[in-house]
Design an enzyme around this catalytic site. Structure first.
Site: not given
Length: 452
Positions: A209, A259, A303, A437
């Site tokens: 990733k 977050e 993910e 996105e």
């Protein structure tokens, strides 16, 4: 307990300061506080003429802080190793046993590269004056630092700072910003190249990733009020962290980010895996369908699971216990929704905030896995300096701390608005879908800037 108006609170603190005797405290950092009637925190902050300015609002803690001036700061503009940062952090914590003494600031995404001027690789301040809200209760606080200055000098500085305070003036309504131009770095062609590099079988076998990001620069011919912009943003995403740092009149960094990096209360730690994204629906039925598709999507689930496992592995050496949600849930924002797993840990005795920051930051949700190889790729190929974007911003005190990951954010400069967005690239990622996105993640802030 009596609640003062702003002018009464200033008068009360002024009286206390004039009578202050240092032997009452016995520590180099002194804090005075009085209850004050409710004030619109961002409007109050925007009305002040003193810098730096700091704003912080927790995502789910019913807490809000607006602060001005600097009583004490520690900043690292140039190359710094983690031992220096840790030593500076421990030194600040040792100056006071008062659990209400707070340092606000941030750590850059990548401390091994040049960062934004003023913000640096790490920068924390103990403000001179704070307006704090906890639930429905407001307090006006003033901090003194007699570690360097003598008490008479600090007393006068504090008295002068109180006299400079202004009452809040209502924020101006947001107006449509006239955009002169827009540029993206990397541009879409370069973005496709980077995504194709990351998703090659040989690369992704070793680095499963990489979170690639994009800087979008909007050139404007008018002054943008960062606090008006943050207040408007706040209204669109109430269930996010909101914060801002303005170290001088020419630059402000603001964020409305979902977050959490972590929240610590003594030895109890809360964090989360927030990764995997889709859009919101036009109605409840479509929204629910998109949420279900997100939960069922193999790429997004993989993910999120990578992020969850990395955080558990990073916390395990520091903790007596680490527990994480097995099943992901959906976390909804105004224009997008994410996969979310909650994680809780009981820290071992003696573990401090900087050890936690080193273990968790940057998370795989903003860097990648393995961390070092992903960040090396970002450093060499992304094409711009992230600075505090995807960094860790928040506060710490003696027994409590909270940091958010600065993903939905903007750097406001004269004539320019810098916007940031990123996407996790894993096996199966498609460049054009990931570019879309990025656009979705900027939709809220762009709608504020360009609406009438």
């Amino acid at each position: 307990m009596s609640v003062f108006s702003l002018s009464q609170a200033i008068a009360s603190l002024t009286s206390t300061l004039k009578q202050l005797e240092i032997h009452q405290y016995g520590e180099p950092i002194i804090q005075l506080s009085v209850p004050v009637a409710p004030l619109p925190s961002i409007a109050w902050l925007a009305s002040q003429s003193c810098y730096p300015k700091v704003y912080w609002r927790g995502r789910d803690t019913q807490e809000e802080v607006a602060a001005v001036g600097s009583c004490k700061d520690f900043a690292f503009e140039d190359a710094v190793d983690d031992n220096q940062l840790c030593a500076a952090y421990q030194q600040q914590r040792a100056l006071s046993s008062n659990p209400e003494i707070r340092y606000y600031g941030g750590v850059a995404f990548d401390r091994n590269t040049d960062c934004w001027p003023e913000y640096g690789r790490a920068h924390f301040i103990l403000p001179r004056i704070e307006l704090r809200r906890s639930g429905n209760n407001y307090s006006l606080l003033i901090n003194l630092n007699i570690e360097i200055n003598d008490i008479e000098c600090e007393r006068q500085i504090a008295l002068d700072a109180l006299q400079q305070l202004s009452p809040p003036v209502p924020l101006s309504a947001p107006n449509k910003i006239h955009l002169l131009s827009r540029s993206d770095r990397p541009n879409q062609r370069r973005w496709r190249e980077l995504v194709n590099q990351v998703t090659q079988d040989k690369f992704i076998q070793d680095t499963p990733k990489v979170v690639l990001s994009r800087l979008t620069q909007l050139e404007v011919n008018e002054k943008v009020d960062p606090w008006m912009l943050l207040a408007s943003w706040q209204g669109r995403n109430q269930n996010s962290f909101q914060f801002g740092f303005q170290f001088s009149p020419d630059s402000a960094y603001i964020s409305c980010t979902p977050e959490r990096l972590y929240r610590r209360r003594q030895r109890e730690l809360f964090t989360e895996a927030l990764a995997g994204t889709t859009t919101r629906g036009l109605n409840e039925e479509e929204d629910a369908q998109l949420a279900k598709a997100l939960l069922d999507d193999c790429k997004n689930s993989h993910e999120n699971q990578l992020v969850r496992q990395h955080i558990v592995d990073a916390l395990t050496p520091l903790s007596n216990y680490v527990g994480a949600d097995e099943l992901a849930k959906v976390f909804k924002l105004s224009h997008i929704q994410h996969l979310h797993r909650a994680i809780r840990a009981e820290l071992k005795p003696g573990v401090n905030d900087f050890q936690i920051l080193l273990a968790l930051h940057p998370t795989p949700a903003v860097g990648g896995l393995p961390r070092d190889s992903a960040i090396n790729f970002i450093r060499q190929r992304e094409g711009y300096t992230r600075g505090w974007y995807a960094g860790a911003c928040g506060y710490f005190n003696k027994y409590e701390s909270e940091f958010a990951v600065a993903i939905r954010s903007a750097l406001i400069e004269p004539g320019r608005i810098n916007l940031f967005a990123g996407a996790g690239i894993v096996a199966g990622s498609e460049a054009d879908a990931e570019w879309g996105e990025l656009e979705n993640k900027l939709a809220t802030i762009l709608s504020i800037l360009t609406e009438v």
